[in-house]
Design a protein around this motif. Structure first.
Motif, PDB file in Angstrom:
ATOM      1  N   THR A  32      65.255  53.880  -7.963  1.00  0.00           N
ATOM      2  CA  THR A  32      66.040  52.859  -8.269  1.00  0.00           C
ATOM      3  C   THR A  32      67.246  52.485  -7.409  1.00  0.00           C
ATOM      4  N   GLU A  33      67.921  51.384  -7.419  1.00  0.00           N
ATOM      5  CA  GLU A  33      68.772  50.934  -6.600  1.00  0.00           C
ATOM      6  C   GLU A  33      69.816  52.048  -6.175  1.00  0.00           C
ATOM      7  N   TYR A  34      70.159  52.846  -7.269  1.00  0.00           N
ATOM      8  CA  TYR A  34      71.002  53.957  -6.683  1.00  0.00           C
ATOM      9  C   TYR A  34      70.512  54.989  -5.825  1.00  0.00           C
ATOM     10  N   ARG A  35      69.269  55.258  -6.213  1.00  0.00           N
ATOM     11  CA  ARG A  35      68.570  56.256  -5.383  1.00  0.00           C
ATOM     12  C   ARG A  35      68.466  55.785  -3.719  1.00  0.00           C
ATOM     13  N   LEU A  36      68.201  54.637  -3.788  1.00  0.00           N
ATOM     14  CA  LEU A  36      67.812  54.185  -2.427  1.00  0.00           C
ATOM     15  C   LEU A  36      69.229  53.900  -1.653  1.00  0.00           C
ATOM     16  N   ILE A  37      70.331  53.538  -2.267  1.00  0.00           N
ATOM     17  CA  ILE A  37      71.365  53.564  -1.159  1.00  0.00           C
ATOM     18  C   ILE A  37      72.048  54.724  -1.194  1.00  0.00           C
ATOM     19  N   SER A  38      72.124  55.654  -2.181  1.00  0.00           N
ATOM     20  CA  SER A  38      72.488  57.086  -1.784  1.00  0.00           C
ATOM     21  C   SER A  38      71.640  57.901  -0.803  1.00  0.00           C
ATOM     22  N   THR A  39      70.161  57.678  -0.842  1.00  0.00           N
ATOM     23  CA  THR A  39      69.297  58.111   0.276  1.00  0.00           C
ATOM     24  C   THR A  39      69.888  57.611   1.619  1.00  0.00           C
ATOM     25  N   VAL A  54      76.772  61.539   4.212  1.00  0.00           N
ATOM     26  CA  VAL A  54      77.581  61.194   2.764  1.00  0.00           C
ATOM     27  C   VAL A  54      76.868  61.510   1.675  1.00  0.00           C
ATOM     28  N   THR A  55      77.374  62.563   1.094  1.00  0.00           N
ATOM     29  CA  THR A  55      76.584  62.964  -0.425  1.00  0.00           C
ATOM     30  C   THR A  55      76.978  62.535  -1.678  1.00  0.00           C
ATOM     31  N   LEU A  56      76.148  61.590  -2.453  1.00  0.00           N
ATOM     32  CA  LEU A  56      76.717  61.125  -3.644  1.00  0.00           C
ATOM     33  C   LEU A  56      76.117  61.923  -4.591  1.00  0.00           C
ATOM     34  N   PRO A  57      76.803  61.887  -5.955  1.00  0.00           N
ATOM     35  CA  PRO A  57      76.312  62.636  -6.933  1.00  0.00           C
ATOM     36  C   PRO A  57      74.885  61.764  -7.446  1.00  0.00           C
ATOM     37  N   ALA A  58      73.860  62.672  -7.927  1.00  0.00           N
ATOM     38  CA  ALA A  58      72.454  62.073  -8.057  1.00  0.00           C
ATOM     39  C   ALA A  58      72.649  60.860  -9.132  1.00  0.00           C
ATOM     40  N   THR A  59      73.388  60.672  -9.896  1.00  0.00           N
ATOM     41  CA  THR A  59      73.778  59.675 -11.071  1.00  0.00           C
ATOM     42  C   THR A  59      75.126  59.610 -11.246  1.00  0.00           C
ATOM     43  N   GLY A  60      75.453  58.543 -11.875  1.00  0.00           N
ATOM     44  CA  GLY A  60      76.828  58.426 -12.699  1.00  0.00           C
ATOM     45  C   GLY A  60      77.919  57.516 -12.045  1.00  0.00           C
ATOM     46  N   LEU A  61      77.701  57.201 -10.994  1.00  0.00           N
ATOM     47  CA  LEU A  61      78.694  56.356 -10.277  1.00  0.00           C
ATOM     48  C   LEU A  61      78.388  54.644 -10.481  1.00  0.00           C
ATOM     49  N   PRO A  62      79.363  54.035 -10.574  1.00  0.00           N
ATOM     50  CA  PRO A  62      78.858  52.388 -10.733  1.00  0.00           C
ATOM     51  C   PRO A  62      78.326  52.090  -9.407  1.00  0.00           C
ATOM     52  N   THR A  63      77.165  51.085  -9.751  1.00  0.00           N
ATOM     53  CA  THR A  63      76.738  50.472  -8.612  1.00  0.00           C
ATOM     54  C   THR A  63      77.635  49.980  -7.492  1.00  0.00           C
ATOM     55  N   GLY A  64      78.857  49.449  -7.671  1.00  0.00           N
ATOM     56  CA  GLY A  64      79.910  48.700  -6.758  1.00  0.00           C
ATOM     57  C   GLY A  64      80.292  50.062  -6.019  1.00  0.00           C
ATOM     58  N   ILE A 102      78.759  52.884  -5.182  1.00  0.00           N
ATOM     59  CA  ILE A 102      77.984  53.542  -4.393  1.00  0.00           C
ATOM     60  C   ILE A 102      77.649  52.624  -2.940  1.00  0.00           C
ATOM     61  N   TYR A 103      77.741  51.381  -3.268  1.00  0.00           N
ATOM     62  CA  TYR A 103      77.665  50.432  -1.976  1.00  0.00           C
ATOM     63  C   TYR A 103      78.884  50.723  -1.090  1.00  0.00           C
ATOM     64  N   LYS A 104      79.954  50.757  -1.692  1.00  0.00           N
ATOM     65  CA  LYS A 104      81.355  50.785  -1.217  1.00  0.00           C
ATOM     66  C   LYS A 104      81.114  52.136  -0.409  1.00  0.00           C
ATOM     67  N   SER A 113      79.085  51.538   2.852  1.00  0.00           N
ATOM     68  CA  SER A 113      79.384  50.728   3.641  1.00  0.00           C
ATOM     69  C   SER A 113      80.310  51.353   4.402  1.00  0.00           C
ATOM     70  N   SER A 114      81.179  52.209   3.879  1.00  0.00           N
ATOM     71  CA  SER A 114      82.213  52.696   4.599  1.00  0.00           C
ATOM     72  C   SER A 114      81.588  54.037   5.413  1.00  0.00           C
ATOM     73  N   ALA A 115      80.573  54.437   4.995  1.00  0.00           N
ATOM     74  CA  ALA A 115      79.831  55.303   5.850  1.00  0.00           C
ATOM     75  C   ALA A 115      79.375  54.849   7.078  1.00  0.00           C
ATOM     76  N   LEU A 116      78.702  53.777   6.850  1.00  0.00           N
ATOM     77  CA  LEU A 116      78.233  53.132   7.921  1.00  0.00           C
ATOM     78  C   LEU A 116      79.552  52.508   8.931  1.00  0.00           C
ATOM     79  N   ASP A 117      80.211  52.026   8.603  1.00  0.00           N
ATOM     80  CA  ASP A 117      81.512  51.629   9.413  1.00  0.00           C
ATOM     81  C   ASP A 117      82.057  52.816  10.478  1.00  0.00           C
TER      82      ASP A 117
END
Ligand SMILES: Nc1ncnc2c1ncn2[C@@H]1O[C@H](COP(=O)(O)OP(=O)(O)O)[C@@H](O)[C@H]1O
Ligand SMILES: [Mg+2]
Length: 395
Positions: A100-107, A114-124, A126-128, A131-135
């Motif tokens: 899913t989109e969620y999985r790919l972005i969290s991978t 940055v470890t994100l929860p396996a589910t639950g966050l809104p898409t916006g 996880i992108y945020k 991108s802050s991890a990238l920055d």
């Protein structure tokens, strides 16, 4: 039996050298591709964002290994010179990576700690987070997405679109995307916005010819086998076979491994051409079975019908197929299609070479199709078993 087995020397020294996971010392016959890849990525060393790159070519043409090779050389060079460059590689074929989109972005985020929860966050969110991890990297980041067609298939266009635009969210880092696929038609299927950003640069990996495959096999076999156990006809034969298919190095390596296994199982002291022939047969069977497994259920029902009729009424007509098909369809949990659609499915199966469907004139009875299965008996048995298992599973 166990004793004899242990006492006999194996023909293999390191079988893993013939597998996909093995990283060879050198890449052969991909100089043009390596140079082109390096040229596109070079600006990264000066901190400029390289163009996004779209790499395609048939399976087994060295796309994965070639890209990883160049990227990792560049990364070590950058490390040595203390240049801010980071490469992240993900394979989107893996379910847990890109379901899913969620999985790919969290991978992707996990590659930056940055470890994100396996589910639950809104898409916006996880992108945020991504991108802050990238920055915080303050670096040029090359994101390699292998088998990127899976991303399009499972997550649609939106994810890639968002990924392509992520630079606008970044202050201190820059991202380039390298997408790799075997699917030559992928670009036609994506949104025009995604297409133009993903393929700022394109690189095609061409199939290998038989001589090039021989060289690749030769290099690998010196690691994989004990010295002197391969007859000199073996490698050219494997290479010729894989070149005839479509220049696929993975297939060539598989064939060589299987020839070794066949020889070993039969207790032969050396691998010769007859073992390759046996391996070809096995590989063809495996490929055909794999092909059948990947067919849509309706095609499976049609194939099941034809195989069943071949056994019981070898002289069946197109009408017989439809009658039988109507009985078979529910076994696959499917609704019956029209005779016209079934006829189309038969033609589709014929175009893949698993069966032939030739129109013949039956004199005053009009025209009909004669259908022949084009696989050998051993393969047919395996295909039947696969289809029967499917019927059982549908219940
Ligand atoms: N030029 C090459 N030199 C050495 N090994 C190669 C070469 N090209 C492909 N291989 C090997 O063939 C197999 C398939 O290559 P891979 O890069 O995975 O193909 P693709 O990604 O295009 O499907 C791998 O085991 C790889 O190590
Ligand atoms: Mg690959």
């Amino acid at each position: 039996m166990f004793e004899t087995y242990l006492r006999r020397d194996s023909l293999f020294a390191e079988k893993g050298a013939l597998s996909d996971e093995f990283r060879p010392q050198a890449l052969l016959h991909r100089e043009r591709e390596q140079k082109m890849l390096a040229n596109v990525l070079l600006p990264a060393l000066r901190g400029d964002k390289p163009s996004n790159l779209f790499i395609y070519g048939k399976t087994g043409t060295g796309k994965t290994i070639g890209t990883r090779f160049v990227c990792s050389e560049m990364e070590s060079f950058a490390r040595e010179k203390r240049l801010p460059l980071k490469v992240v590689y993900v394979n989107a074929q893996l379910k847990k990576v890109a379901d899913t989109e969620y999985r790919l972005i969290s991978t992707l985020a996990s590659h930056f700690g940055v470890t994100l929860p396996a589910t639950g966050l809104p898409t916006g969110k996880i992108y945020k987070a991504f991108s802050s991890a990238l920055d915080t990297q303050k670096s040029l980041v090359l994101i390699v997405i292998d088998e990127i067609d899976n991303v399009v298939r499972k997550c649609g266009n939106e994810l890639l679109y968002n990924l392509m635009r992520i630079n606008s969210e970044l202050k201190s880092s820059r991202v380039s995307i390298i997408g790799i696929t075997n699917d030559l038609n992928l670009l036609k299927q994506v949104d025009s916005r995604v297409r133009s950003s993903l393929s700022e640069e394109e690189l095609v990996f061409a199939p290998y010819d038989a001589t090039q495959l021989s060289d690749i096999l030769e290099a690998r076999s010196s690691v994989a086998f004990q010295p002197g156990v391969i007859d000199q006809s073996v490698i050219p034969k494997c290479a010729a076979y894989a070149a005839r298919e479509h220049g696929d190095a993975r297939r060539a390596l598989n064939l060589l491994r299987m020839a070794g296994e066949v020889a070993e199982r039969s207790g032969a002291p050396r691998i010769d051409a007859t073992h390759v022939d046996m391996a070809v047969e096995k590989l063809d069977t495996e490929t055909a079975v794999e092909f059948v497994k990947n067919q849509p259920l309706q095609s499976k029902a049609v194939l099941y019908t034809i195989i069943a009729l071949k056994e019981t009424h070898p002289d069946f007509t197109t009408g017989d197929i439809y009658t039988k098909y109507k009985a078979v369809c529910p076994l696959f949990g499917q609704k019956c299609l029209t005779q016209r659609r079934v006829s189309d499915l038969i033609n589709e199966l014929a175009s893949t070479g698993i069966l032939s469907a030739d129109v013949v004139s039956k004199g005053r009875y009009g025209r009909s199709k004669t259908i022949d299965l084009l696989v050998n008996n051993q393969t047919l048995v395996k295909i039947s078993a696969t289809l029967r298992a499917e019927v059982v599973a549908a219940y």
